[in-house]
Scaffold this motif. Structure first.
Motif, PDB file in Angstrom:
ATOM      1  N   VAL A 142    -103.080  29.599 -19.166  1.00 12.90           N
ATOM      2  CA  VAL A 142    -104.000  29.757 -20.027  1.00 12.90           C
ATOM      3  C   VAL A 142    -103.129  30.607 -20.871  1.00 12.90           C
ATOM      4  O   VAL A 142    -102.769  31.905 -20.123  1.00 12.90           O
ATOM      5  CB  VAL A 142    -104.949  30.675 -19.148  1.00 12.90           C
ATOM      6  CG1 VAL A 142    -106.332  31.122 -20.310  1.00 12.90           C
ATOM      7  CG2 VAL A 142    -105.618  29.576 -18.573  1.00 12.90           C
ATOM      8  N   THR A 143    -102.948  31.177 -22.288  1.00 10.17           N
ATOM      9  CA  THR A 143    -102.486  31.602 -22.763  1.00 10.17           C
ATOM     10  C   THR A 143    -103.564  32.505 -23.794  1.00 10.17           C
ATOM     11  O   THR A 143    -104.430  32.216 -23.911  1.00 10.17           O
ATOM     12  CB  THR A 143    -101.507  31.094 -24.153  1.00 10.17           C
ATOM     13  OG1 THR A 143    -101.061  29.592 -23.432  1.00 10.17           O
ATOM     14  CG2 THR A 143    -101.283  31.837 -25.114  1.00 10.17           C
ATOM     15  N   TRP A 144    -103.367  33.810 -23.747  1.00 13.21           N
ATOM     16  CA  TRP A 144    -103.788  34.709 -24.278  1.00 13.21           C
ATOM     17  C   TRP A 144    -103.663  35.782 -25.643  1.00 13.21           C
ATOM     18  O   TRP A 144    -101.868  35.803 -25.416  1.00 13.21           O
ATOM     19  CB  TRP A 144    -104.512  35.898 -23.014  1.00 13.21           C
ATOM     20  CG  TRP A 144    -104.749  35.621 -22.024  1.00 13.21           C
ATOM     21  CD1 TRP A 144    -104.480  34.703 -21.052  1.00 13.21           C
ATOM     22  CD2 TRP A 144    -105.902  35.713 -21.466  1.00 13.21           C
ATOM     23  NE1 TRP A 144    -105.755  34.564 -19.918  1.00 13.21           N
ATOM     24  CE2 TRP A 144    -106.573  35.080 -20.640  1.00 13.21           C
ATOM     25  CE3 TRP A 144    -107.030  36.786 -22.116  1.00 13.21           C
ATOM     26  CZ2 TRP A 144    -107.651  35.314 -19.199  1.00 13.21           C
ATOM     27  CZ3 TRP A 144    -108.676  36.628 -22.053  1.00 13.21           C
ATOM     28  CH2 TRP A 144    -109.195  35.794 -20.209  1.00 13.21           C
ATOM     29  N   ASP A 145    -103.935  35.817 -26.667  1.00 10.40           N
ATOM     30  CA  ASP A 145    -103.590  36.569 -26.922  1.00 10.40           C
ATOM     31  C   ASP A 145    -104.919  38.159 -26.991  1.00 10.40           C
ATOM     32  O   ASP A 145    -105.177  38.528 -27.151  1.00 10.40           O
ATOM     33  CB  ASP A 145    -103.942  35.935 -29.075  1.00 10.40           C
ATOM     34  CG  ASP A 145    -103.001  35.054 -29.147  1.00 10.40           C
ATOM     35  OD1 ASP A 145    -101.593  35.063 -28.051  1.00 10.40           O
ATOM     36  OD2 ASP A 145    -103.344  34.104 -30.175  1.00 10.40           O
ATOM     37  N   VAL A 146    -103.801  39.603 -27.712  1.00 13.96           N
ATOM     38  CA  VAL A 146    -104.236  40.455 -28.259  1.00 13.96           C
ATOM     39  C   VAL A 146    -104.173  40.838 -29.156  1.00 13.96           C
ATOM     40  O   VAL A 146    -103.202  41.027 -30.045  1.00 13.96           O
ATOM     41  CB  VAL A 146    -103.468  41.596 -26.683  1.00 13.96           C
ATOM     42  CG1 VAL A 146    -103.367  42.765 -26.676  1.00 13.96           C
ATOM     43  CG2 VAL A 146    -103.310  40.648 -25.374  1.00 13.96           C
ATOM     44  N   GLU A 147    -105.448  41.662 -29.531  1.00 15.70           N
ATOM     45  CA  GLU A 147    -105.342  42.706 -30.144  1.00 15.70           C
ATOM     46  C   GLU A 147    -105.475  43.941 -30.115  1.00 15.70           C
ATOM     47  O   GLU A 147    -106.233  44.245 -28.910  1.00 15.70           O
ATOM     48  CB  GLU A 147    -106.721  41.729 -31.636  1.00 15.70           C
ATOM     49  CG  GLU A 147    -106.791  40.758 -31.880  1.00 15.70           C
ATOM     50  CD  GLU A 147    -108.176  40.188 -32.165  1.00 15.70           C
ATOM     51  OE1 GLU A 147    -109.160  40.766 -32.664  1.00 15.70           O
ATOM     52  OE2 GLU A 147    -107.957  39.330 -32.728  1.00 15.70           O
ATOM     53  N   TRP A 148    -104.727  44.260 -31.442  1.00 12.10           N
ATOM     54  CA  TRP A 148    -104.896  46.253 -30.745  1.00 12.10           C
ATOM     55  C   TRP A 148    -105.136  46.570 -32.145  1.00 12.10           C
ATOM     56  O   TRP A 148    -104.512  46.382 -32.909  1.00 12.10           O
ATOM     57  CB  TRP A 148    -103.743  46.261 -29.942  1.00 12.10           C
ATOM     58  CG  TRP A 148    -102.489  46.314 -30.913  1.00 12.10           C
ATOM     59  CD1 TRP A 148    -101.478  45.273 -31.014  1.00 12.10           C
ATOM     60  CD2 TRP A 148    -101.600  47.225 -32.090  1.00 12.10           C
ATOM     61  NE1 TRP A 148    -100.191  45.546 -31.993  1.00 12.10           N
ATOM     62  CE2 TRP A 148    -100.990  46.609 -32.428  1.00 12.10           C
ATOM     63  CE3 TRP A 148    -102.286  48.857 -32.452  1.00 12.10           C
ATOM     64  CZ2 TRP A 148     -99.993  47.081 -33.838  1.00 12.10           C
ATOM     65  CZ3 TRP A 148    -101.575  49.257 -33.666  1.00 12.10           C
ATOM     66  CH2 TRP A 148    -100.343  48.450 -33.891  1.00 12.10           C
ATOM     67  N   HIS A 149    -105.472  47.931 -32.364  1.00 12.54           N
ATOM     68  CA  HIS A 149    -105.657  49.241 -33.087  1.00 12.54           C
ATOM     69  C   HIS A 149    -106.102  50.764 -32.760  1.00 12.54           C
ATOM     70  O   HIS A 149    -106.119  50.610 -31.425  1.00 12.54           O
ATOM     71  CB  HIS A 149    -106.786  48.651 -33.639  1.00 12.54           C
ATOM     72  CG  HIS A 149    -108.121  49.198 -33.005  1.00 12.54           C
ATOM     73  ND1 HIS A 149    -109.018  48.088 -31.938  1.00 12.54           N
ATOM     74  CD2 HIS A 149    -109.118  49.731 -32.702  1.00 12.54           C
ATOM     75  CE1 HIS A 149    -109.716  48.359 -30.864  1.00 12.54           C
ATOM     76  NE2 HIS A 149    -109.965  49.649 -31.827  1.00 12.54           N
ATOM     77  N   GLY A 150    -105.696  51.142 -33.378  1.00 15.25           N
ATOM     78  CA  GLY A 150    -105.211  52.690 -33.228  1.00 15.25           C
ATOM     79  C   GLY A 150    -103.812  53.261 -33.729  1.00 15.25           C
ATOM     80  O   GLY A 150    -103.544  52.209 -34.725  1.00 15.25           O
ATOM     81  N   VAL A 156    -101.326  42.349 -33.479  1.00 15.35           N
ATOM     82  CA  VAL A 156    -101.533  40.689 -32.423  1.00 15.35           C
ATOM     83  C   VAL A 156    -100.595  41.050 -31.524  1.00 15.35           C
ATOM     84  O   VAL A 156     -99.062  40.831 -32.375  1.00 15.35           O
ATOM     85  CB  VAL A 156    -101.515  39.531 -33.053  1.00 15.35           C
ATOM     86  CG1 VAL A 156    -101.955  38.346 -32.108  1.00 15.35           C
ATOM     87  CG2 VAL A 156    -103.165  39.787 -34.110  1.00 15.35           C
ATOM     88  N   VAL A 157    -100.423  40.980 -30.284  1.00 14.97           N
ATOM     89  CA  VAL A 157     -99.639  40.770 -29.380  1.00 14.97           C
ATOM     90  C   VAL A 157     -99.946  39.189 -28.980  1.00 14.97           C
ATOM     91  O   VAL A 157    -100.713  39.000 -27.696  1.00 14.97           O
ATOM     92  CB  VAL A 157     -99.202  41.915 -28.179  1.00 14.97           C
ATOM     93  CG1 VAL A 157     -97.977  41.318 -27.275  1.00 14.97           C
ATOM     94  CG2 VAL A 157     -98.806  43.262 -28.472  1.00 14.97           C
ATOM     95  N   PRO A 158     -98.676  38.361 -29.652  1.00 12.61           N
ATOM     96  CA  PRO A 158     -99.571  36.705 -28.937  1.00 12.61           C
ATOM     97  C   PRO A 158     -99.001  36.756 -27.655  1.00 12.61           C
ATOM     98  O   PRO A 158     -97.913  36.874 -27.372  1.00 12.61           O
ATOM     99  CB  PRO A 158     -98.718  35.717 -29.705  1.00 12.61           C
ATOM    100  CG  PRO A 158     -98.186  36.982 -30.889  1.00 12.61           C
ATOM    101  CD  PRO A 158     -98.298  38.308 -30.032  1.00 12.61           C
ATOM    102  N   GLY A 159     -99.401  35.524 -26.873  1.00 12.49           N
ATOM    103  CA  GLY A 159     -98.589  34.889 -26.057  1.00 12.49           C
ATOM    104  C   GLY A 159     -98.609  34.862 -24.530  1.00 12.49           C
ATOM    105  O   GLY A 159     -97.571  34.506 -23.873  1.00 12.49           O
ATOM    106  N   LEU A 160     -99.667  35.401 -24.311  1.00 11.88           N
ATOM    107  CA  LEU A 160     -99.486  36.244 -22.551  1.00 11.88           C
ATOM    108  C   LEU A 160     -99.886  35.041 -22.269  1.00 11.88           C
ATOM    109  O   LEU A 160    -100.928  34.706 -21.886  1.00 11.88           O
ATOM    110  CB  LEU A 160    -100.044  37.776 -22.383  1.00 11.88           C
ATOM    111  CG  LEU A 160     -99.793  38.743 -23.464  1.00 11.88           C
ATOM    112  CD1 LEU A 160    -100.816  40.038 -22.335  1.00 11.88           C
ATOM    113  CD2 LEU A 160     -98.598  39.660 -22.564  1.00 11.88           C
TER     114      LEU A 160
END
Length: 179
Positions: A142-150, A156-160
């Motif tokens: 399962v591939t996860w993409d991470v959206e971040w803000h601050g 976006v950090v893709p591909g976990l």
């Protein structure tokens, strides 16, 4: 959205002090994420025999498909990261694979017993009798993409990836016609 800011992306604090670069806090927030290991489900159930030329429905347990959020804060700079599953890539053990854009659809009696899954299935072409343990090793990534803000930024950090595997026994069924 953007990826991590480049060198010097943190800027300087008012008053001349150096500010922590946002990418450092993003990395910490991403490391705080606890992504669930996928739980493989099939129909027929994985504890029973799959049948050559009969569709196997596959899905990842819904409880392992929900978004996951974590935050990190360093010297007043807070970043929140939210991971969302994007796809499930299945390796079926006999050389075939399937890419599913969602968690898959659990089989229910509402579907025709001979029907293929509407979004995540596979039909075996060979029995697993000659394999070690007389079963195919089935895996899902399962591939996860991470959206971040601050800190007034986002990216976006893709591909976990989180993975799981299990054994599936596949057999051939032959009909005998008697008169």
């Amino acid at each position: 959205m953007q990826d991590f800011p480049g060198p010097g992306g943190g800027g300087a604090e008012p008053g001349g002090g150096a500010q922590v670069p946002v990418e450092v806090v993003v990395e910490r927030a991403v490391k705080q994420l606890v992504l669930p290991r996928p739980v493989i489900r099939t129909s027929p159930d994985a504890d029973f025999v799959q049948v050559v030329h009969v569709p196997t429905w596959m899905w990842v347990d819904r409880s392992t498909w929900d978004p996951v959020t974590a935050s990190a804060e360093v010297e007043g700079l807070k970043v929140t990261a939210t991971a969302r599953p994007q796809k499930a890539v299945w390796s079926m053990g006999e050389g075939g694979s399937a890419v599913c854009r969602g968690s898959g659809t659990p089989y229910s009696a509402a579907y025709d017993a001979k029907a293929a899954s509407p979004d995540c299935g596979y039909t075996y072409q060979h029995a697993s009798i000659g394999m070690p343990g007389r079963a195919f090793t089935v895996s899902v990534r399962v591939t996860w993409d991470v959206e971040w803000h601050g800190g007034g930024q986002a990216g976006v950090v893709p591909g976990l990836v989180m993975a799981a595997s299990r054994q599936l026994t596949v057999d051939e069924v032959q009909a005998v016609i008697t008169r």
